[in-house]
Design a protein around this motif. Sequence first.
Motif, mmCIF file in Angstrom:
data_model
loop_
_atom_site.group_PDB
_atom_site.id
_atom_site.type_symbol
_atom_site.label_atom_id
_atom_site.label_comp_id
_atom_site.label_asym_id
_atom_site.label_seq_id
_atom_site.Cartn_x
_atom_site.Cartn_y
_atom_site.Cartn_z
ATOM 1 N N HIS A 66 -16.734 -11.740 4.021
ATOM 2 C CA HIS A 66 -15.627 -11.940 5.510
ATOM 3 C C HIS A 66 -14.607 -12.248 4.168
ATOM 4 O O HIS A 66 -13.732 -12.989 4.946
ATOM 5 C CB HIS A 66 -15.737 -12.923 6.047
ATOM 6 C CG HIS A 66 -15.198 -12.474 7.486
ATOM 7 N ND1 HIS A 66 -14.179 -13.611 7.738
ATOM 8 C CD2 HIS A 66 -15.221 -11.441 8.430
ATOM 9 C CE1 HIS A 66 -13.518 -13.439 9.256
ATOM 10 N NE2 HIS A 66 -14.161 -12.241 9.466
ATOM 11 N N SER A 67 -14.579 -11.806 3.605
ATOM 12 C CA SER A 67 -13.002 -12.012 2.443
ATOM 13 C C SER A 67 -12.442 -10.901 1.889
ATOM 14 O O SER A 67 -11.737 -11.652 1.711
ATOM 15 C CB SER A 67 -13.503 -13.220 1.648
ATOM 16 O OG SER A 67 -15.054 -12.300 -0.016
ATOM 17 N N ILE A 68 -12.618 -9.923 1.762
ATOM 18 C CA ILE A 68 -11.476 -9.162 1.298
ATOM 19 C C ILE A 68 -11.753 -7.971 1.789
ATOM 20 O O ILE A 68 -12.544 -7.114 2.024
ATOM 21 C CB ILE A 68 -12.094 -8.402 -0.105
ATOM 22 C CG1 ILE A 68 -10.959 -8.098 -0.943
ATOM 23 C CG2 ILE A 68 -13.708 -8.605 -0.469
ATOM 24 C CD1 ILE A 68 -10.936 -8.478 -2.662
ATOM 25 N N GLN A 69 -10.238 -7.140 1.861
ATOM 26 C CA GLN A 69 -9.911 -5.940 2.616
ATOM 27 C C GLN A 69 -10.402 -4.633 1.822
ATOM 28 O O GLN A 69 -10.209 -5.010 0.842
ATOM 29 C CB GLN A 69 -8.741 -5.635 3.498
ATOM 30 C CG GLN A 69 -8.948 -6.722 4.810
ATOM 31 C CD GLN A 69 -7.946 -6.759 5.026
ATOM 32 O OE1 GLN A 69 -7.411 -5.419 6.290
ATOM 33 N NE2 GLN A 69 -6.819 -7.659 5.830
ATOM 34 N N ARG A 101 -18.279 -3.595 11.152
ATOM 35 C CA ARG A 101 -16.982 -4.533 11.548
ATOM 36 C C ARG A 101 -16.356 -4.405 10.245
ATOM 37 O O ARG A 101 -17.147 -5.531 9.885
ATOM 38 C CB ARG A 101 -17.486 -4.844 12.194
ATOM 39 C CG ARG A 101 -16.135 -5.527 12.771
ATOM 40 C CD ARG A 101 -16.313 -5.804 14.038
ATOM 41 N NE ARG A 101 -15.891 -4.858 15.158
ATOM 42 C CZ ARG A 101 -16.181 -5.143 16.373
ATOM 43 N NH1 ARG A 101 -16.757 -6.867 16.909
ATOM 44 N NH2 ARG A 101 -16.506 -4.618 17.597
ATOM 45 N N PRO A 102 -15.586 -3.895 10.118
ATOM 46 C CA PRO A 102 -14.790 -4.080 8.679
ATOM 47 C C PRO A 102 -14.282 -5.341 8.596
ATOM 48 O O PRO A 102 -13.771 -6.009 10.158
ATOM 49 C CB PRO A 102 -13.820 -3.505 8.566
ATOM 50 C CG PRO A 102 -13.438 -2.198 9.514
ATOM 51 C CD PRO A 102 -14.778 -2.245 9.826
ATOM 52 N N LYS A 107 -6.122 -7.073 12.856
ATOM 53 C CA LYS A 107 -5.288 -6.081 13.016
ATOM 54 C C LYS A 107 -6.184 -4.412 12.257
ATOM 55 O O LYS A 107 -6.694 -4.676 11.176
ATOM 56 C CB LYS A 107 -4.092 -5.824 11.964
ATOM 57 C CG LYS A 107 -3.344 -7.897 12.947
ATOM 58 C CD LYS A 107 -2.444 -7.451 11.635
ATOM 59 C CE LYS A 107 -2.177 -8.187 11.085
ATOM 60 N NZ LYS A 107 -3.102 -9.720 10.825
ATOM 61 N N ILE A 108 -6.018 -3.510 13.173
ATOM 62 C CA ILE A 108 -6.492 -2.163 12.445
ATOM 63 C C ILE A 108 -5.064 -1.067 11.843
ATOM 64 O O ILE A 108 -4.339 -1.415 12.623
ATOM 65 C CB ILE A 108 -6.722 -1.055 13.816
ATOM 66 C CG1 ILE A 108 -8.337 -1.925 14.592
ATOM 67 C CG2 ILE A 108 -7.120 -0.375 13.034
ATOM 68 C CD1 ILE A 108 -8.630 -1.075 14.835
ATOM 69 N N SER A 109 -5.881 -1.462 10.279
ATOM 70 C CA SER A 109 -4.201 -0.783 9.270
ATOM 71 C C SER A 109 -5.384 -0.114 8.044
ATOM 72 O O SER A 109 -6.393 -0.015 8.804
ATOM 73 C CB SER A 109 -3.811 -2.582 8.350
ATOM 74 O OG SER A 109 -4.803 -2.981 7.364
ATOM 75 N N LEU A 207 -9.488 9.974 9.926
ATOM 76 C CA LEU A 207 -9.468 8.222 10.051
ATOM 77 C C LEU A 207 -8.295 7.911 9.458
ATOM 78 O O LEU A 207 -8.246 7.144 7.977
ATOM 79 C CB LEU A 207 -10.859 8.535 8.624
ATOM 80 C CG LEU A 207 -11.984 9.133 9.470
ATOM 81 C CD1 LEU A 207 -13.365 9.039 8.275
ATOM 82 C CD2 LEU A 207 -12.830 7.605 10.606
ATOM 83 N N THR A 208 -7.706 8.699 9.136
ATOM 84 C CA THR A 208 -6.110 8.470 7.832
ATOM 85 C C THR A 208 -5.382 7.156 8.436
ATOM 86 O O THR A 208 -4.646 6.443 7.178
ATOM 87 C CB THR A 208 -5.141 9.437 8.493
ATOM 88 O OG1 THR A 208 -4.456 9.456 9.331
ATOM 89 C CG2 THR A 208 -5.822 10.950 7.652
ATOM 90 N N HIS A 209 -5.224 6.661 9.476
ATOM 91 C CA HIS A 209 -4.904 5.356 10.045
ATOM 92 C C HIS A 209 -6.045 4.179 9.394
ATOM 93 O O HIS A 209 -5.583 3.448 9.344
ATOM 94 C CB HIS A 209 -4.595 5.085 11.253
ATOM 95 C CG HIS A 209 -6.037 5.231 12.224
ATOM 96 N ND1 HIS A 209 -6.915 5.958 12.057
ATOM 97 C CD2 HIS A 209 -6.516 4.604 12.836
ATOM 98 C CE1 HIS A 209 -8.088 5.992 13.091
ATOM 99 N NE2 HIS A 209 -7.676 5.193 13.381
ATOM 100 N N LEU A 210 -6.920 4.122 8.634
ATOM 101 C CA LEU A 210 -7.327 3.381 8.573
ATOM 102 C C LEU A 210 -7.890 3.354 6.704
ATOM 103 O O LEU A 210 -8.512 2.218 6.559
ATOM 104 C CB LEU A 210 -8.911 3.705 8.527
ATOM 105 C CG LEU A 210 -9.436 3.960 10.659
ATOM 106 C CD1 LEU A 210 -10.687 4.515 11.062
ATOM 107 C CD2 LEU A 210 -8.707 2.728 11.126
ATOM 108 N N TYR A 211 -7.152 3.929 5.992
ATOM 109 C CA TYR A 211 -7.806 4.028 4.729
ATOM 110 C C TYR A 211 -5.783 4.679 3.940
ATOM 111 O O TYR A 211 -5.095 5.282 4.812
ATOM 112 C CB TYR A 211 -8.469 4.529 3.796
ATOM 113 C CG TYR A 211 -8.560 5.967 3.770
ATOM 114 C CD1 TYR A 211 -8.346 6.865 5.269
ATOM 115 C CD2 TYR A 211 -8.497 6.502 2.853
ATOM 116 C CE1 TYR A 211 -9.004 7.945 5.153
ATOM 117 C CE2 TYR A 211 -8.608 8.215 2.638
ATOM 118 C CZ TYR A 211 -8.474 9.000 3.840
ATOM 119 O OH TYR A 211 -9.142 10.251 3.947
#
Length: 234
Positions: A66-69, A101-102, A107-109, A207-211
């Motif tokens: 739970h520390s890095i995106q 779940r990431p 925020k979903i980014s 999925l383009t809004h997720l990566y």
Amino acid sequence: MPRLTLTFDNGPTPGITEQVLDVLEIHGIKTTFFCVGSDLLLPQRRELAQRAHAEGHWHGNHTLTHSIQFGMSDDPRLPEREIGQSQEILGDLAHPEKFFRPWGDGKISQNILSAEAIRYLTAGGYTLALWTAVPRDWEDPNGWVDRAMRQIRDQDWALMVVHDQDTGAMAHLDEFFERLAAAEIEVVQELPPHATPIRNGQVLTDLTHLYRADDAGAPQFQIGQSKTTGSDKS
Ligand SMILES: [Zn+2]
């Protein structure tokens, strides 16, 4: 009748999750707990997760640390560590559809996943569990129920994230359920398809809004793509 799927992230928390489970039982509500893998190495937390499991709740993987995106790191081993190792720790607590779940700080980014993480999820048959309502209970422990009711008012089927953590917010869970019942909102355990863009390893939506696609030819994830049909560049 509008529906709500309720999920709890970042627990279980000794002293808090016991009460959450009691309130869920009183209202006859089943939910999913998304756990941080490293937390489940602590015996007290694991016992609480086992109690939840025995009472019919589901568990999902909420990263190892739970520390890095994923979008903020170039480490190619990050998906194996943050997804794979956490799933291993979950073990037989994990839902068979391998909910993941990431960590997104609410925020979903384009930072919450990476191409490598998406490939890891599809190859491993995971289900990506996002959310459509975040009442930010951790910031506003005494006011989140109002925000939660507003956020779900216009949704046919919301997927909400709250936190079974020691913020004081969970003291209002019973009130939340009373208000849901008064508003005739049905609480269900299933995850809504529109909030699971990858299901059992299969890509269901864009999925383009997720990566963030890299410059050197972005990997494309086709709808319907799964480990059997996708190109494997790794
Ligand atoms: Zn979280």
